[in-house]
Write a protein that holds these residues in place. Structure first.
Motif, PDB file in Angstrom:
ATOM      1  N   LEU A  11     -34.414 -12.950 -22.586  1.00  0.00           N
ATOM      2  CA  LEU A  11     -33.095 -13.009 -23.210  1.00  0.00           C
ATOM      3  C   LEU A  11     -32.223 -11.829 -22.790  1.00  0.00           C
ATOM      4  CD1 LEU A  11     -31.131 -14.286 -25.270  1.00  0.00           C
ATOM      5  CD2 LEU A  11     -32.170 -12.809 -27.004  1.00  0.00           C
ATOM      6  N   ILE A  12     -32.795 -10.630 -22.765  1.00  0.00           N
ATOM      7  CA  ILE A  12     -32.005  -9.448 -22.423  1.00  0.00           C
ATOM      8  C   ILE A  12     -31.471  -9.558 -21.006  1.00  0.00           C
ATOM      9  CG2 ILE A  12     -32.072  -6.944 -22.158  1.00  0.00           C
ATOM     10  CD1 ILE A  12     -34.287  -6.932 -24.323  1.00  0.00           C
ATOM     11  N   THR A  13     -32.325 -10.029 -20.083  1.00  0.00           N
ATOM     12  CA  THR A  13     -31.887 -10.212 -18.702  1.00  0.00           C
ATOM     13  C   THR A  13     -30.807 -11.289 -18.613  1.00  0.00           C
ATOM     14  OG1 THR A  13     -34.071  -9.564 -17.897  1.00  0.00           O
ATOM     15  CG2 THR A  13     -32.658 -10.779 -16.365  1.00  0.00           C
ATOM     16  N   HIS A  14     -31.000 -12.385 -19.341  1.00  0.00           N
ATOM     17  CA  HIS A  14     -30.024 -13.478 -19.318  1.00  0.00           C
ATOM     18  C   HIS A  14     -28.661 -12.994 -19.802  1.00  0.00           C
ATOM     19  CE1 HIS A  14     -28.525 -17.616 -19.587  1.00  0.00           C
ATOM     20  NE2 HIS A  14     -28.037 -17.273 -20.767  1.00  0.00           N
ATOM     21  N   ILE A  15     -28.642 -12.276 -20.913  1.00  0.00           N
ATOM     22  CA  ILE A  15     -27.367 -11.812 -21.467  1.00  0.00           C
ATOM     23  C   ILE A  15     -26.699 -10.810 -20.529  1.00  0.00           C
ATOM     24  CG2 ILE A  15     -26.390 -10.394 -23.330  1.00  0.00           C
ATOM     25  CD1 ILE A  15     -28.262 -11.823 -25.257  1.00  0.00           C
ATOM     26  N   ARG A  16     -27.508 -10.008 -19.852  1.00  0.00           N
ATOM     27  CA  ARG A  16     -26.953  -9.003 -18.949  1.00  0.00           C
ATOM     28  C   ARG A  16     -26.403  -9.624 -17.671  1.00  0.00           C
ATOM     29  NH1 ARG A  16     -31.176  -5.841 -18.673  1.00  0.00           N
ATOM     30  NH2 ARG A  16     -31.992  -6.691 -16.724  1.00  0.00           N
ATOM     31  N   GLU A  17     -27.005 -10.734 -17.204  1.00  0.00           N
ATOM     32  CA  GLU A  17     -26.679 -11.247 -15.875  1.00  0.00           C
ATOM     33  C   GLU A  17     -25.889 -12.556 -15.865  1.00  0.00           C
ATOM     34  OE1 GLU A  17     -30.357 -11.507 -13.764  1.00  0.00           O
ATOM     35  OE2 GLU A  17     -30.657  -9.326 -13.703  1.00  0.00           O
ATOM     36  N   THR A  18     -25.904 -13.322 -16.954  1.00  0.00           N
ATOM     37  CA  THR A  18     -25.267 -14.632 -16.922  1.00  0.00           C
ATOM     38  C   THR A  18     -23.756 -14.525 -16.776  1.00  0.00           C
ATOM     39  OG1 THR A  18     -25.063 -16.754 -18.066  1.00  0.00           O
ATOM     40  CG2 THR A  18     -25.015 -14.793 -19.437  1.00  0.00           C
ATOM     41  N   SER A  19     -23.171 -15.531 -16.137  1.00  0.00           N
ATOM     42  CA  SER A  19     -21.716 -15.636 -16.064  1.00  0.00           C
ATOM     43  C   SER A  19     -21.168 -16.544 -17.157  1.00  0.00           C
ATOM     44  CB  SER A  19     -21.299 -16.174 -14.688  1.00  0.00           C
ATOM     45  OG  SER A  19     -21.866 -17.473 -14.471  1.00  0.00           O
ATOM     46  N   ALA A  20     -22.069 -17.148 -17.933  1.00  0.00           N
ATOM     47  CA  ALA A  20     -21.647 -18.040 -19.018  1.00  0.00           C
ATOM     48  C   ALA A  20     -21.124 -17.230 -20.199  1.00  0.00           C
ATOM     49  CB  ALA A  20     -22.812 -18.916 -19.460  1.00  0.00           C
ATOM     50  N   THR A  21     -20.289 -17.871 -21.003  1.00  0.00           N
ATOM     51  CA  THR A  21     -19.841 -17.275 -22.259  1.00  0.00           C
ATOM     52  C   THR A  21     -20.107 -18.258 -23.388  1.00  0.00           C
ATOM     53  OG1 THR A  21     -17.582 -18.080 -21.888  1.00  0.00           O
ATOM     54  CG2 THR A  21     -18.080 -15.806 -21.216  1.00  0.00           C
ATOM     55  N   TYR A  22     -20.257 -17.714 -24.586  1.00  0.00           N
ATOM     56  CA  TYR A  22     -20.671 -18.516 -25.740  1.00  0.00           C
ATOM     57  C   TYR A  22     -19.781 -18.212 -26.940  1.00  0.00           C
ATOM     58  CZ  TYR A  22     -24.826 -18.679 -22.775  1.00  0.00           C
ATOM     59  OH  TYR A  22     -25.682 -18.824 -21.709  1.00  0.00           O
ATOM     60  N   ASP A  23     -19.719 -19.194 -27.828  1.00  0.00           N
ATOM     61  CA  ASP A  23     -18.999 -18.988 -29.086  1.00  0.00           C
ATOM     62  C   ASP A  23     -19.865 -18.291 -30.123  1.00  0.00           C
ATOM     63  OD1 ASP A  23     -16.412 -20.603 -28.586  1.00  0.00           O
ATOM     64  OD2 ASP A  23     -18.002 -22.002 -28.016  1.00  0.00           O
ATOM     65  N   ALA A  24     -21.175 -18.452 -30.016  1.00  0.00           N
ATOM     66  CA  ALA A  24     -22.086 -17.838 -30.984  1.00  0.00           C
ATOM     67  C   ALA A  24     -23.402 -17.487 -30.307  1.00  0.00           C
ATOM     68  CB  ALA A  24     -22.332 -18.777 -32.165  1.00  0.00           C
ATOM     69  N   LEU A  25     -23.957 -16.349 -30.680  1.00  0.00           N
ATOM     70  CA  LEU A  25     -25.298 -15.949 -30.277  1.00  0.00           C
ATOM     71  C   LEU A  25     -26.150 -15.872 -31.533  1.00  0.00           C
ATOM     72  CD1 LEU A  25     -24.597 -12.938 -27.850  1.00  0.00           C
ATOM     73  CD2 LEU A  25     -24.734 -15.370 -27.282  1.00  0.00           C
ATOM     74  N   CYS A  26     -27.244 -16.632 -31.570  1.00  0.00           N
ATOM     75  CA  CYS A  26     -28.190 -16.601 -32.679  1.00  0.00           C
ATOM     76  C   CYS A  26     -29.510 -16.061 -32.148  1.00  0.00           C
ATOM     77  CB  CYS A  26     -28.389 -18.009 -33.263  1.00  0.00           C
ATOM     78  SG  CYS A  26     -26.908 -18.693 -34.027  1.00  0.00           S
ATOM     79  N   LEU A  27     -29.843 -14.825 -32.492  1.00  0.00           N
ATOM     80  CA  LEU A  27     -30.962 -14.138 -31.865  1.00  0.00           C
ATOM     81  C   LEU A  27     -32.123 -14.000 -32.837  1.00  0.00           C
ATOM     82  CD1 LEU A  27     -29.039 -11.343 -29.930  1.00  0.00           C
ATOM     83  CD2 LEU A  27     -29.381 -13.756 -29.339  1.00  0.00           C
ATOM     84  N   ASP A  28     -33.290 -14.480 -32.384  1.00  0.00           N
ATOM     85  CA  ASP A  28     -34.505 -14.434 -33.200  1.00  0.00           C
ATOM     86  C   ASP A  28     -35.699 -14.267 -32.268  1.00  0.00           C
ATOM     87  OD1 ASP A  28     -36.452 -14.634 -35.123  1.00  0.00           O
ATOM     88  OD2 ASP A  28     -36.150 -16.760 -35.539  1.00  0.00           O
ATOM     89  N   ILE A  29     -35.766 -13.111 -31.617  1.00  0.00           N
ATOM     90  CA  ILE A  29     -36.859 -12.872 -30.670  1.00  0.00           C
ATOM     91  C   ILE A  29     -37.831 -11.803 -31.166  1.00  0.00           C
ATOM     92  CG2 ILE A  29     -35.447 -13.583 -28.709  1.00  0.00           C
ATOM     93  CD1 ILE A  29     -35.266 -10.597 -27.942  1.00  0.00           C
ATOM     94  N   ASP A  30     -37.511 -11.178 -32.289  1.00  0.00           N
ATOM     95  CA  ASP A  30     -38.345 -10.114 -32.840  1.00  0.00           C
ATOM     96  C   ASP A  30     -38.480 -10.318 -34.338  1.00  0.00           C
ATOM     97  OD1 ASP A  30     -38.775  -8.252 -30.508  1.00  0.00           O
ATOM     98  OD2 ASP A  30     -36.581  -8.246 -30.534  1.00  0.00           O
ATOM     99  N   ASN A  31     -39.200  -9.389 -34.973  1.00  0.00           N
ATOM    100  CA  ASN A  31     -39.221  -9.366 -36.431  1.00  0.00           C
ATOM    101  C   ASN A  31     -38.051  -8.569 -36.987  1.00  0.00           C
ATOM    102  OD1 ASN A  31     -41.536 -10.963 -36.997  1.00  0.00           O
ATOM    103  ND2 ASN A  31     -42.828  -9.290 -36.286  1.00  0.00           N
ATOM    104  N   GLY A  32     -37.129  -8.206 -36.115  1.00  0.00           N
ATOM    105  CA  GLY A  32     -35.929  -7.507 -36.528  1.00  0.00           C
ATOM    106  C   GLY A  32     -35.614  -6.343 -35.615  1.00  0.00           C
ATOM    107  N   PRO A  33     -34.425  -5.746 -35.750  1.00  0.00           N
ATOM    108  CA  PRO A  33     -34.036  -4.617 -34.900  1.00  0.00           C
ATOM    109  C   PRO A  33     -34.992  -3.430 -35.003  1.00  0.00           C
ATOM    110  CG  PRO A  33     -32.145  -5.478 -36.105  1.00  0.00           C
ATOM    111  CD  PRO A  33     -33.349  -6.144 -36.671  1.00  0.00           C
ATOM    112  N   ASP A  34     -35.645  -3.280 -36.149  1.00  0.00           N
ATOM    113  CA  ASP A  34     -36.531  -2.134 -36.362  1.00  0.00           C
ATOM    114  C   ASP A  34     -38.004  -2.476 -36.129  1.00  0.00           C
ATOM    115  OD1 ASP A  34     -34.264  -0.688 -37.133  1.00  0.00           O
ATOM    116  OD2 ASP A  34     -34.464  -1.353 -39.220  1.00  0.00           O
ATOM    117  N   TRP A  35     -38.295  -3.717 -35.686  1.00  0.00           N
ATOM    118  CA  TRP A  35     -39.692  -4.150 -35.538  1.00  0.00           C
ATOM    119  C   TRP A  35     -39.754  -5.155 -34.396  1.00  0.00           C
ATOM    120  CZ3 TRP A  35     -42.844  -7.038 -39.907  1.00  0.00           C
ATOM    121  CH2 TRP A  35     -44.183  -7.128 -39.498  1.00  0.00           C
ATOM    122  N   THR A  36     -39.730  -4.634 -33.173  1.00  0.00           N
ATOM    123  CA  THR A  36     -39.665  -5.498 -32.002  1.00  0.00           C
ATOM    124  C   THR A  36     -41.055  -5.933 -31.561  1.00  0.00           C
ATOM    125  OG1 THR A  36     -39.650  -3.574 -30.533  1.00  0.00           O
ATOM    126  CG2 THR A  36     -37.516  -4.466 -31.197  1.00  0.00           C
TER     127      THR A  36
END
Length: 225
Positions: free
Chosen positions: A128-153
Motif C-alpha cells: 500500500l505504501i508503495t502504491h500510494i507513493r507511486e500511483t498516478s491515480a487519484t481517489y475520493d476516499a482512502l480507507c486504510l486498514d493494514i495494521d492494528n492502528g498507527p501505534d501498533w503496526t
C-alpha cells in the motif's frame, strides 16, 4: 486426532513477501495471522463497515466517488463498499498474494465472492505504501486498514504510512475535499495531531462501542479543497 471446537485448525500456511501468513478456522470463525500476530477474524465486521461508511459520509456530494481500500483482510470492508451503490469504483490494495487467493478461490470467498466479481472492483496486489507513493491515480476516499492502528503496526516499515511523509503521500492521491479514514484498535491522539500538522482538516475520531475494554476507532480527516 480430531480437533475440538476450541482448537484452531490451520487451513493454509504460506511464506509471503513479508513473512508467514496463516489462515485458520477456530470454530465458526476464520482468522488471519501474520508472522504470529493476530490480524483479524470474521467475528464481527462493525468497525470495517464503519470505516467505509465514515469515509462516504464525510465526502461532500459528488457523483460516483472512487474509494481505495488499503488491506483486503477478511473482506468485510470490500463487501460493504460493493453493497453500496454510492461508490462508483472500488480499488483494493493487498500486498499478500495468499490473502487475495483465499478470497478468489478459498474459504474467504463466502464473504467477498460477489464483491470481487463486481465490475466496479479492482484488486491490486501491491504494498500500500508503495502504491500510494507511486500511483498516478487519484481517489475520493482512502480507507486504510493494514495494521492494528498507527501505534501498533504489523511490520516496522508500515510506520512510514502514519508519518508526515506518508500522510503527504495520502494527500497527494486524494482529490480536493477527499477523505482519509484510518482504522485503529485504539484511539491515538498523537496521530490526530500528526494529521492536523500534515494539513488535513475536520480531523475527528469515531468510536465503535464494545462490551468491555478499549474501543476500536476510525480516524477521519479531510484534504482541503
Amino acid at each position: 486426532m480430531t480437533a475440538t471446537y476450541d482448537t484452531p485448525v490451520v487451513l493454509d500456511r504460506r511464506e509471503g513477501p513479508y513473512g508467514e501468513v496463516v489462515l485458520r478456522r477456530h470454530g465458526e470463525l476464520l482468522q488471519i495471522i501474520a508472522n504470529g500476530c493476530f490480524l483479524m477474524d470474521t467475528s464481527d465486521g462493525r468497525s470495517e463497515r464503519l470505516l467505509v461508511d465514515a469515509a462516504r459520509d464525510a465526502l461532500d456530494p459528488r457523483p460516483q466517488p472512487h474509494v481505495l481500500i488499503g488491506g483486503l483482510g477478511v473482506g468485510f470492508s470490500l463487501a460493504h463498499a460493493a453493497a453500496d451503490p454510492h461508490w462508483g469504483a472500488i480499488t483494493v490494495v493487498e500486498r499478500e498474494p495468499a490473502i487475495v487467493d483465499w478470497h478468489r478461490t478459498g474459504p474467504l470467498a463466502t464473504i467477498s465472492e460477489q464483491a470481487v466479481a463486481d465490475p466496479r472492483t479492482e484488486i491490486v496486489e501491491a504494498d500500500l505504501i508503495t502504491h500510494i507513493r507511486e500511483t498516478s491515480a487519484t481517489y475520493d476516499a482512502l480507507c486504510l486498514d493494514i495494521d492494528n492502528g498507527p501505534d501498533w503496526t504489523v511490520t516496522e516499515g508500515n510506520d512510514n504510512l502514519y508519518s508526515p511523509a506518508g500522510l503527504t503521500s495520502c494527500a497527494r492521491v486524494l482529490k480536493p475535499g477527499g477523505v482519509l479514514a484510518v482504522w485503529s484498535a485504539q484511539p491515538s491522539p498523537n496521530f490526530e495531531e500528526t494529521l492536523r500538522n500534515a494539513g488535513f482538516k475536520q480531523v475527528r475520531t469515531e468510536e465503535i462501542p464494545v462490551a468491555r475494554g478499549v474501543p476500536d476507532v476510525v480516524h477521519i480527516a479531510v484534504r482541503p479543497g
